[in-house]
Design an enzyme around this catalytic site. Structure first.
Site, mmCIF file in Angstrom:
data_model
loop_
_atom_site.group_PDB
_atom_site.id
_atom_site.type_symbol
_atom_site.label_atom_id
_atom_site.label_comp_id
_atom_site.label_asym_id
_atom_site.label_seq_id
_atom_site.Cartn_x
_atom_site.Cartn_y
_atom_site.Cartn_z
ATOM 1 N N CYS A 279 27.635 36.833 36.171
ATOM 2 C CA CYS A 279 27.474 38.240 35.789
ATOM 3 C C CYS A 279 26.210 38.543 34.992
ATOM 4 O O CYS A 279 25.361 39.292 35.470
ATOM 5 C CB CYS A 279 28.689 38.697 34.994
ATOM 6 S SG CYS A 279 30.129 38.847 36.037
HETATM 7 C C1 UDX Z 1 32.754 39.484 41.462
HETATM 8 C C2 UDX Z 1 32.246 40.854 41.784
HETATM 9 O O1 UDX Z 1 32.535 41.224 43.032
HETATM 10 C C3 UDX Z 1 30.863 40.995 41.328
HETATM 11 O O2 UDX Z 1 30.317 42.191 41.679
HETATM 12 C C4 UDX Z 1 30.973 40.931 39.855
HETATM 13 O O3 UDX Z 1 29.777 41.215 39.254
HETATM 14 C C5 UDX Z 1 31.407 39.549 39.468
HETATM 15 O O4 UDX Z 1 32.517 39.176 40.120
HETATM 16 P P1 UDX Z 1 33.080 37.166 42.356
HETATM 17 O O5 UDX Z 1 34.543 37.415 42.364
HETATM 18 O O6 UDX Z 1 32.544 36.243 41.350
HETATM 19 O O7 UDX Z 1 32.304 38.542 42.245
HETATM 20 O O8 UDX Z 1 32.546 36.867 43.792
HETATM 21 P P2 UDX Z 1 32.765 35.606 44.693
HETATM 22 O O9 UDX Z 1 33.435 34.531 43.917
HETATM 23 O O10 UDX Z 1 31.487 35.401 45.379
HETATM 24 O O11 UDX Z 1 33.851 36.147 45.721
HETATM 25 C C6 UDX Z 1 33.649 37.038 46.711
HETATM 26 C C7 UDX Z 1 34.679 36.779 47.801
HETATM 27 O O12 UDX Z 1 34.580 37.776 48.783
HETATM 28 C C8 UDX Z 1 34.517 35.445 48.497
HETATM 29 O O13 UDX Z 1 35.733 34.766 48.522
HETATM 30 C C9 UDX Z 1 34.051 35.829 49.908
HETATM 31 O O14 UDX Z 1 34.518 34.938 50.904
HETATM 32 C C10 UDX Z 1 34.680 37.197 50.049
HETATM 33 N N1 UDX Z 1 33.994 38.071 51.013
HETATM 34 C C11 UDX Z 1 32.660 38.269 50.941
HETATM 35 C C12 UDX Z 1 34.741 38.731 51.996
HETATM 36 O O15 UDX Z 1 35.941 38.549 52.067
HETATM 37 N N2 UDX Z 1 34.090 39.549 52.868
HETATM 38 C C13 UDX Z 1 32.761 39.736 52.847
HETATM 39 O O16 UDX Z 1 32.232 40.492 53.668
HETATM 40 C C14 UDX Z 1 32.013 39.081 51.854
#
Ligand code: UDX
Length: 448
Positions: A279
Site C-alpha cells: 500500500c
Molecule cells: C488490495 C487492493 O485491491 C488494492 O487496491 C489496495 O491498495 C491493497 O489491497 P490486494 O488484496 O493486496 O489489493 O491485491 P492482490 O493480493 O493482488 O489480490 C488481487 C486478487 O484479485 C488476486 O487474487 C487476483 O487473482 C484477483 N484478480 C485480479 C481477479 O480475480 N481478477 C482480475 O481481473 C484481476
C-alpha cells in the site's frame, strides 16, 4: 445480504470471510483457480492472523469461492471490487479494475433488479465515477443510479491485523453516487454498531484512503530523516530524541483521570530502514503522479518517497563501518516480510537490502517466521539461503541485519550471548536494546 467479492487477495479474502462472520452470504470470486480451490477446501492462500480459522468456520456454509464472475453477480445483491491496483512506474494501473468492471457490466445485462457495485480497491480520486461507472453503463446498456448503483468503500486494514481491523473498525467510509447505494452499503455494515460511519461522495471516499496512507508514510519518512541527522550529529540517539517528542501533550494525551495515553500514530514516528508493503509505496506514488497530472504537484510526497528509497542503503553504510569490503562477508537477514505477522514481501525493504548486499559480493542468508515461500519466489537458492530457525540464522555469520519487527527477534541478545566473536548486529528497526549486544549498530544512532 448476498455479497460477491471480486478478487481474493489480501483485502478481498479478509473482506469476504469477515462479512460471512457477520452473517452475510458471501461468494468470493477470483480468476486464479488454485486460490479458489484452496479457499473452498478451507485453506487460506495467505498468512493472516485468525483468517484461516474463520474461513474454515464459514466455507461451505455462508462462504464459497468461484471463478464464475457472471454467476456470482446474478446470485448476489452487491459486488465489491477488490482486485489489485499496482503502480506501473508512471501511474496507477487500473487494468484489473477496468477488466472486472466490464465483466460485471456484461453480467448486469441479464440481471433483473437493482445491483450495487462498490469499489474496495484503492483507486485515485475520480476512478469510481469516471472510469468504473461509464464502463458498467457501456457494458450493461443500463443506467447507473437506476438499474444499478456505484459506490466506493475503502479498506483500512493493516496486514497481519486485518481480521481484527475488519471486525472492529475505527471508521466505515461509505462513498456513493446517490443515497440508494449508500443505504445499501449501510445495511451491509449494520453489524458494526457504534462505529463512526461517514457518508460521502465517491471521490471523497477515494481521497480519504490516500490521505490516510500518505499521512502515515510521511511520518515514517520524517522520522527517518531525523534519524539520519542524529547519525550525522553523533552522540545523539534518535530513540531518545523521539521519546522527548512523543511525550508532548499532543502525542501522549492526558485522559480525564490524569493517565497519559499514547495514540497508535506514534508508532509511525519511529526511524527504521523504510516502509514497504502493497500500500504505502504504491499509493503515495500513485497520488503524487495524480497530483502531477492535475497540475497540483505534491512536493512533500515526492520527498517522502525519495527518503524511503534511500533508507535501505543506510543498512549497507552501517555494515561498511565494520568491513572494508563486503565481498565474501556472511550476512544473515532477520525478517523478510515488509512488516511482522504477514508473509507479504511486496516492496519489503529486505529486497533492496539483499540485492545491494549481493551486488557487493556478500554471502547472504535470510530467516523469516512465515515468508519463506514468498522469498523463494523472489530470490533463487544461489542468491539467498533460507534458514529454518532463528538460531540457525545466527550460526556462522559475520553480520546480522534485523529488517522486520518480528517479536521472535527479541530473543537475539540471549542467543548471541555466548558467541565468540559476536557478529556485527545492525538493527534496522531499533527493536533491541543497544546495550544488550556487543557489536550493535542501529539506524539513527552513532556513538562517537
Ligand atoms: C488490495 C487492493 O485491491 C488494492 O487496491 C489496495 O491498495 C491493497 O489491497 P490486494 O488484496 O493486496 O489489493 O491485491 P492482490 O493480493 O493482488 O489480490 C488481487 C486478487 O484479485 C488476486 O487474487 C487476483 O487473482 C484477483 N484478480 C485480479 C481477479 O480475480 N481478477 C482480475 O481481473 C484481476
Amino acid at each position: 445480504m448476498r455479497v460477491s467479492v471480486i478478487g481474493t487477495g489480501y483485502v478481498g479474502l479478509v473482506t469476504g470471510v469477515c462479512f460471512a462472520e457477520k452473517g452475510h452470504q458471501v461468494t468470493c470470486v477470483d480468476v486464479d483457480q488454485a486460490k479458489v480451490d484452496a479457499i473452498n477446501s478451507g485453506v487460506s492462500p495467505i498468512h493472516e492472523r485468525g483468517l484461516e480459522d474463520l474461513l474454515k468456520k464459514h466455507v461451505g456454509g455462508l462462504l464459497r469461492a468461484s471463478t464464475d464472475l457472471p454467476g456470482a453477480v446474478q446470485q448476489t445483491d452487491l459486488s465489491l471490487i477488490a482486485v489489485g491496483t499496482p503502480f506501473n512506474g508512471r501511474e496507477i494501473d487500473l487494468s484489473y479494475i477496468k477488466a472486472v468492471s466490464k465483466e460485471i457490466g456484461l453480467a448486469l445485462q441479464t440481471k433483473s433488479g437493482y445491483h450495487g457495485v462498490v469499489v474496495k480497491s484503492t483507486v485515485v480520486p475520480g476512478t469510481t465515477d469516471e472510469v468504473v461507472c461509464p464502463i458498467l453503463e457501456a457494458a450493461s446498456g443500463k443506467k447507473a443510479g437506476v438499474d444499478f448503483g456505484v459506490g466506493m468503500n475503502p479498506e483500512f486494514l493493516t496486514e497481519g491485523e486485518a481480521v481484527n481491523d475488519f471486525l472492529f473498525p475505527d471508521r466505515i467510509v461509505l462513498g456513493g453516487m446517490d443515497n440508494t447505494i449508500i443505504d445499501q452499503q449501510a445495511s451491509l455494515y449494520e453489524g458494526f454498531p457504534g462505529v463512526d460511519v461517514l457518508h460521502v461522495n465517491n471521490k471523497t471516499a477515494e481521497m480519504i484512503k490516500y490521505t490516510a496512507n500518505a499521512l502515515q508514510a510521511m511520518l515514517i519518512s520524517f522520522s527517518n530523516e531525523i534519524g539520519n541527522l542524529c547519525t550525522a550529529v553523533k552522540g545523539v540517539d534518535v530513540l531518545d530524541v523521539m521519546r522527548g517528542v512523543h511525550v508532548s501533550r499532543y502525542l501522549t494525551v492526558e485522559m480525564p483521570d490524569g493517565r497519559r495515553v499514547q495514540p497508535q500514530i506514534v508508532s509511525f514516528l519511529a526511524a527504521g530502514c523504510g516502509f514497504g508493503g502493497s500500500c504505502f509505496p504504491k499509493d503515495v506514488k500513485a497520488l503524487a503522479a495524480h497530483g502531477q497530472r492535475l497540475h497540483a504537484p505534491m512536493d512533500l510526497l515526492d520527498a517522502v518517497l525519495k527518503i524511503n528509497e534511500q533508507q535501505p542503503q543506510k543498512i549497507i553504510q552501517l555494515l561498511k563501518k565494520h568491513f572494508t569490503s563486503l565481498k565474501g562477508v556472511r550476512i544473515s537477514i532477520l525478517g523478510l516480510s515488509f512488516r511482522p505477522d504477514t508473509n507479504d514481501m511486496r516492496e519489503s525493504p529486505a529486497i533492496p537490502i539483499i540485492r545491494s548486499l549481493l551486488q557487493e559480493g556478500a554471502v547472504v542468508k535470510g530467516y523469516d517466521p512465515v515468508a519463506t515461500d514468498e522469498a523463494r519466489k523472489i530470490f533463487s537458492v544461489q542468491e539467498l539461503m533460507l534458514s529454518g530457525s532463528l538460531s540457525d540464522a545466527l550460526e556462522k555469520v559475520d553480520a546480522v541485519v534485523l529488517v522486520t519487527r518480528w517479536d521472535e527477534f527479541r530473543a537475539v541478545p540471549e542467543l548471541l550471548k555466548n558467541k565468540n566473536p559476536q557478529p556485527v548486529f545492525v538493527d534496522g528497526r531499533r527493536l533491541l536494546d543497544k546495550t544488550t549486544i556487543e557489536r550493535y549498530e542501529g539506524i539513527g544512532f552513532e556513538a562517537k
